[in-house]
Structures are given as structure tokens and as C-alpha cells.
Write a protein that holds these residues in place. Structure first.
Motif: not given
Length: 370
Positions: A250-274
Motif C-alpha cells: 500500500h505505502d510503497l506501492d510495489l504491486g503484488v507480483e513484485t512483493v511476491q518476488d521479494i518474499l520468495y526469490e530475493r530474501s532469506g540468506l540471499k537478501g541478508l547477505s547480498g
């Protein structure tokens, strides 16, 4: 003519297979296709024991990967007749608490569960569709990762949501059930005293969760309605404040598909470590972000393990399995170091074998259907 069971474990970028002799469940051939969608490669152990490695075309998808597997099997067929093709299916929802022979109606109901497992379910079902064409005449059997947790009571399986939402299937299901069921069987056979007690099992890999085994039965687990919840994973976030998801939408207006991609594909160990979701790469790295990601993973895993202990009223053993659990000693030690306050408990490392368990289930189902 030898009757065989072809077991397929289809992931988002991989396809593992094993061929079992129908009577003895001896492994006749095994292998996997990795790097689907990137740099696909097929490795296999052939009937004579020799190993083979083949690069596949860059445009290889799951359908063509299975075709390559079937061609490989056909080239080394020792008078085999496929009695059934057995598939790991991540989500069985509320309808499927045990393996089933796949029919068009079953497929329809499994397709309806795709939104609950978007990273896995489409590929699992694609494997069934492809095998139905490439191994025509052999029944397809689905084994479910949710089934082992189907007996959880309402306290464990419910969210604190209105009844109308719970009636619509918004509830906790749990995953990695095939792995946990295998561990339960090994404990029952090799460590009966532990199996009769309270055991936390950590299936730690690119997908990761914990399970509370009481008397060999699942009573709680860290994943819930989807395979996104619980401890952080390779690329998945694990538990996150639902308000944070609403904020991103709602506030960052990222869209459902983008948020889904963040949570499933770009987070966890990959997201934390970069850097990577590969624990071996993170352990080798001297980048402080890599160390932070691993420490975060250990902390959250230990915290959730304590939750599992609460669900059982104690802990007699912690069993590690999965790629990280079996091979990453420093990660195991970091987790256990945070759990010392729980007192003495036994620690085991037990390799999982989902494919053999699936073959066992399929053999039993085929006998009962005969």
C-alpha cells in the motif's frame, strides 16, 4: 521383464529421479537435472554403476528435462516396465492426507492450490503432465509434503482469524512432510527410545523448516499455509510481520507480483547477505554481510526450535537433515550453541530419503488398488 517405479522430485530449477525395482525397492538408476532455466545439466548413475554427465540446451524447461531423462532411461533399459510414475507434490491442501493415483479430478483440485505454493506446485504438476505423455500407460501417483502434518490439532493448525476465513482453508498446513516421515521411520528403527520421546527435526536446505515429533508423530511445524513461513531460507523470507507486507503493497506501492518476488526469490540468506543463497559460499566468504546472514539464520532457527520444544513440553533430541543440516557443520554448531539453555539433549545427523519413502508409499497404494 522387471516392474519398476519411477520416482520424480520436481523443483523450481531441478528434476531428480530414481528408478526402484518394484519388489525389493533396490535402486536401479538415479540422477538429476539441475540449472533448469539457467545452465541445465543432467547427471546420472547408470545401472552398471558408471556415472554420466551431460549439458542440456539453454532453453530446457521441465517438460524437455523430463524428456531427456526418459531418453536416458530408454537407452539403458534392462527390460524394465514402469509400473507407476511417482511424484512429489508440495501442497495437498485439506483434501489429500495420503498418496493418491492422479486422475483429471485430482489434477483440477491440485491446480487450485497453486496460489498456496507458487514456487513449487506448478512444476510438480508440470512433471505429472509431462510423464503422463512420455510414460503413457503407467499410472501417476502423487505423494504430498503436507500429508504428514494432517493430524495437527486445531490449536496448532489455526490462525487467529475470523471463522469464515478459517472455513475457507486459511490455516496452517506444514511442509517437508515426506522428509520428516522418513526421519520418523529411521528413528523408530534405529533409535526407538528417542522416537518415543520429543524430537525436533530440522530440514535445513534452500527450503527450510522445523518439525516437532512426539512419539514419531508430527505435532507442530514452522511452515504454515505456504512454504514461505517459519525460519529464513535460501531466498525466502520466513516469518515476517503481515503489516510489513501491507506496507510494501500500500505505502510503497510495489504491486503484488513484485512483493511476491521479494518474499520468495530475493530474501532469506540471499537478501541478508547480498551475495548468495549458497551456504558453502557464505561460509567461505570474508564479507561481514555473509557472516551476518548465517548468524541470523542460526538465531531464527534456534528460536523456532525452542517453539517446537514448547509444543512437545521438552526436547530429547535434535535431528539435522537436508543439504545444510547434513553438510554445514559450523551452522549446526551455531544453532546448537543458542539452544544450550534447554539442557542436555542428543544431536543426530540423518540423511533424508524422500524418494525411497515415495516408492514405499506407491508400492503400498498399487497393492491396495489391485
Amino acid at each position: 521383464m522387471i516392474d519398476t517405479l519411477l520416482v520424480l522430485n520436481t523443483g523450481s530449477s531441478s528434476l531428480k529421479f530414481q528408478i526402484f525395482e518394484d519388489q525389493t525397492l533396490d535402486v536401479l538408476m538415479s540422477g538429476k537435472v539441475t540449472g533448469i532455466g539457467d545452465t541445465p545439466e543432467m547427471r546420472a548413475k547408470l545401472p552398471g554403476g558408471q556415472e554420466t554427465q551431460t549439458s542440456l540446451p539453454a532453453n530446457t524447461d521441465h517438460d524437455s528435462a523430463l524428456s531427456a531423462v526418459m531418453d536416458l532411461i530408454g537407452g539403458h533399459d534392462h527390460a524394465w516396465r514402469t509400473a507407476a510414475v511417482v511424484h512429489r507434490v508440495v501442497h495437498g491442501g485439506q483434501d489429500f492426507a495420503e498418496p493418491v493415483i492422479v486422475t483429471p479430478e485430482v489434477m483440477y483440485r491440485l491446480e487450485a492450490l497453486i496460489p498456496l505454493a507458487p514456487l513449487h506446485q506448478p512444476h510438480n504438476l508440470a512433471g505429472i503432465t509431462a510423464s503422463a505423455r512420455l510414460a503413457s500407460g503407467a499410472p501417476d501417483i502423487a505423494c504430498f509434503d503436507t500429508a504428514f502434518h494432517a493430524g495437527h490439532d486445531e490449536l496448532t493448525s489455526s490462525f487467529a482469524l475470523p471463522q469464515e476465513m478459517r472455513d475457507k482453508g486459511v490455516r496452517r498446513y506444514g511442509f517437508h512432510g515426506l522428509s520428516y516421515e522418513w526421519i520418523s521411520q529411521v528413528l523408530s528403527r534405529d533409535y526407538p527410545d528417542l522416537c518415543a520421546g520429543s524430537v525436533v527435526v530440522g530440514h535445513l536446505g534452500n527450503g527450510a523448516s522445523l518439525c516437532a515429533l512426539k512419539n514419531g508423530i508430527s505435532v507442530d511445524t514452522t511452515m504454515s499455509m505456504t512454504a514461505l513461513d517459519g525460519i529464513p531460507m535460501g531466498t525466502r523470507s520466513g516469518s515476517i510481520d503481515p503489516g510489513a507486507v501491507l506496507y510494501m503493497l500500500h505505502d510503497l506501492d510495489l504491486g503484488v507480483e513484485t512483493v511476491q518476488d521479494i518474499l520468495y526469490e530475493r530474501s532469506g540468506l540471499k537478501g541478508l547477505s547480498g551475495i548468495s543463497n549458497d551456504v558453502e559460499a557464505l561460509l567461505r566468504s570474508d564479507d561481514p554481510h555473509a557472516a551476518f546472514a548465517l548468524e541470523y539464520f542460526a538465531l531464527k532457527t534456534a528460536q523456532h526450535a525452542a517453539m517446537m520444544a514448547v509444543s512437545m513440553g521438552g526436547i530429547d533430541a535434535f535431528v539435522f537433515t537436508g543439504g545444510i543440516g547434513e553438510h554445514a557443520g559450523p551452522v549446526r554448531e551455531a544453532i546448537l550453541g543458542r539452544l544450550r539453555f534447554l539442557g542436555d539433549f542428543k544431536t543426530l545427523v540423518i540423511p533424508t530419503n524422500e524418494e525411497r519413502l515415495m516408492a514405499t508409499h506407491a508400492k503400498k497404494l498399487l497393492r491396495s488398488a489391485a
